[in-house]
Design a protein around this motif. Sequence first.
Motif, short mmCIF file in Angstrom:
data_model
loop_
_atom_site.label_atom_id
_atom_site.label_comp_id
_atom_site.label_asym_id
_atom_site.label_seq_id
_atom_site.Cartn_x
_atom_site.Cartn_y
_atom_site.Cartn_z
N ASN A 251 1.31 -0.96 -0.16
CA ASN A 251 -0.20 0.15 0.10
C ASN A 251 0.67 2.08 -0.31
N PRO A 252 1.43 1.39 -1.24
CA PRO A 252 2.82 3.06 -1.00
C PRO A 252 2.15 4.24 -1.42
N LYS A 253 3.02 4.45 -0.44
CA LYS A 253 2.25 6.07 -0.76
C LYS A 253 3.10 6.78 -1.57
N ASN A 254 3.90 6.76 -2.50
CA ASN A 254 4.33 7.19 -3.37
C ASN A 254 4.07 6.19 -4.75
N VAL A 255 5.13 6.00 -5.80
CA VAL A 255 5.04 5.15 -7.16
C VAL A 255 6.24 3.88 -6.55
N ALA A 256 5.40 2.92 -6.64
CA ALA A 256 5.54 1.32 -5.87
C ALA A 256 6.27 0.66 -7.33
N MET A 257 7.16 0.77 -7.66
CA MET A 257 7.38 -0.81 -9.46
C MET A 257 8.26 -1.73 -8.80
N ILE A 258 7.79 -2.44 -9.52
CA ILE A 258 8.80 -3.96 -10.13
C ILE A 258 9.16 -3.83 -11.69
N TYR A 259 10.67 -4.11 -12.05
CA TYR A 259 11.01 -4.22 -13.09
C TYR A 259 11.83 -5.98 -13.79
N LEU A 260 10.85 -6.60 -14.18
CA LEU A 260 11.46 -8.05 -14.31
C LEU A 260 12.27 -8.59 -15.76
N ALA A 261 13.51 -7.55 -15.36
CA ALA A 261 14.89 -7.87 -17.02
C ALA A 261 14.68 -8.84 -17.24
N ASP A 262 15.41 -8.88 -18.90
CA ASP A 262 15.43 -9.92 -19.09
C ASP A 262 16.89 -10.11 -19.53
N ASN A 263 17.49 -11.07 -19.94
CA ASN A 263 18.93 -11.35 -20.76
C ASN A 263 20.18 -10.72 -19.63
N GLU A 264 19.95 -11.05 -18.03
CA GLU A 264 20.65 -10.20 -17.44
C GLU A 264 21.64 -11.49 -17.39
N GLU A 265 22.00 -12.43 -17.69
CA GLU A 265 22.93 -13.61 -17.68
C GLU A 265 23.48 -13.58 -18.97
N VAL A 266 22.85 -13.12 -19.46
CA VAL A 266 24.18 -12.73 -20.98
C VAL A 266 24.66 -11.12 -21.16
N GLY A 267 24.66 -11.05 -20.35
CA GLY A 267 25.19 -8.62 -19.92
C GLY A 267 24.24 -7.88 -20.45
N SER A 268 22.97 -8.32 -20.11
CA SER A 268 21.91 -6.90 -20.07
C SER A 268 22.11 -5.74 -21.00
N ARG A 269 22.82 -6.71 -22.50
CA ARG A 269 22.76 -5.52 -23.83
C ARG A 269 21.18 -5.72 -24.81
N THR A 270 20.37 -5.96 -24.94
CA THR A 270 19.31 -6.29 -25.55
C THR A 270 17.87 -4.86 -24.45
N LYS A 271 16.94 -4.85 -25.82
CA LYS A 271 15.76 -3.85 -25.48
C LYS A 271 15.02 -4.14 -24.31
N GLN A 272 15.08 -5.07 -24.23
CA GLN A 272 14.51 -5.36 -22.84
C GLN A 272 14.45 -5.97 -21.65
N SER A 273 16.33 -5.58 -20.83
CA SER A 273 17.01 -5.91 -20.55
C SER A 273 17.52 -4.70 -19.11
N ALA A 274 17.84 -4.59 -18.85
CA ALA A 274 18.13 -4.00 -17.93
C ALA A 274 19.85 -2.76 -18.09
N GLY A 275 20.21 -3.04 -19.01
CA GLY A 275 21.02 -2.01 -19.71
C GLY A 275 20.20 -1.10 -21.07
N SER A 276 18.83 -1.76 -21.36
CA SER A 276 17.91 -0.56 -21.99
C SER A 276 17.60 0.50 -21.40
N THR A 277 16.62 1.31 -22.08
CA THR A 277 16.29 2.23 -21.82
C THR A 277 14.32 2.13 -20.99
N PHE A 278 14.33 0.77 -21.02
CA PHE A 278 12.81 0.24 -20.50
C PHE A 278 12.65 0.86 -19.39
N LEU A 279 13.47 0.73 -18.30
CA LEU A 279 13.20 1.59 -16.94
C LEU A 279 12.36 2.84 -16.87
N LYS A 280 13.92 3.64 -17.39
CA LYS A 280 13.78 5.06 -17.61
C LYS A 280 12.44 5.33 -18.27
#
Length: 430
Positions: free
Chosen positions: A237-266
Amino acid sequence: MNADILELLKSSLTPYHAVKEAEKLLLQNGFEKLEESEKWNIKKHGKYYVVRDGSALIAFKTGEDFSFTITASHTDSPCFKLKGGNEFSDGNYLKFNVEKYGGGLFYSMLDIPLKVAGRIITEIDGKILSIVAETDQTFAIPSVAIHFNRQANDGFKLNPQTDMQPLAGLVIPGIDRNSLTKILEKKYGGKILDFDLFASPAITPVKYGFNDEFALAPRVDNLTSAFSSVEALIASNPKNVAMIYLADNEEVGSRTKQSAGSTFLKDITERISLCLGIEREEYLSALAKSLLVSADNAHAIHPNHPELSDKQNPVVLGGGLVIKHHACGNYTTDGYSSALIKHILNETGNKYQDFYMRSDLPCGGTLGAISSSQLSIRSVDVGMPQLAMHSACETFAPSDYDNAIKCLTAIFNAKIETKSYDETNVKIDD
């Protein structure tokens, strides 16, 4: 009521399956699906989620205040990915042509049941469709008998090109052989144009120990962190914006459009701010008051090799959420972010422990530092303790999963008010 994590681990054969399971949980709890290609209508006190490319997901709740509390985890696990083309034959057997995905323990993939699973891209009535798919059939990679490899118990090296090709079938003269393409087209319809398919462990998870205090399952790293964050967001029951990010491709370097290295979260944080009428200056100010919790599993002390762990900071199964530290920044935790998390967990009565790598062993990285490069906010790395990380079957304590949900829920519910980078007030709900 917590979801059955063992069933989730069993059914989440690939990142595509894991995202599908996460979607089910979110939809059952009133979350609205958004499409990146469409205009959004986000309001305060709403519940939303968006999927990118079928294997990554961001879900969030909007509260009254505007700053972000984010957990980031990943949906992928080491395994073998199928190359294009049909199965190949040596005259006697049919085999799948695969390449390694991530840094797995190769020997753990031998002599276990495997499913071919992932997504198929089909053409149906002039439309190109992505379908989450899996075979009903089971496959395996047979090991070489000890009689042919007398040194096997002294250690041996496995070559992914020659040793790790899954056995698919027999070559039977005069009989039109089956094929993976035929099987999947018959099951799902349409014409398969291409695919992203994996040979994934299809082991049924089990509890073990005198009191069922352990669980043995595939994909513990990192789906236990991913699903505990989903459950925590649902319970929060958050007071602000509570968010979860389930990223792909962490095991191979996070260099894809759906990974932590992408701009998805931003991209998503910016779209939320635009929909809520937040000016650019207020958005940047909100980031300075926000918190990123990178949730990726941690190494527990091994029962047979305690010498591999740091002597002063032993991490044990059942000991609670692990806060991960590293001098060279492989983990994003610093003294301040660690203290902030510890304060919240102390105030809410949740268990935690600290992890440091042995000083003479290299330390693996995770998605926290990569996500922070896209969205520079205060960050801490945490995770559930486990054994046999990157094995086809890994061990964890179910009690740690339940504790992780409570810890992440407490973090989402805490009202964190940062006045400056060196002063933060935290209000904990009763």
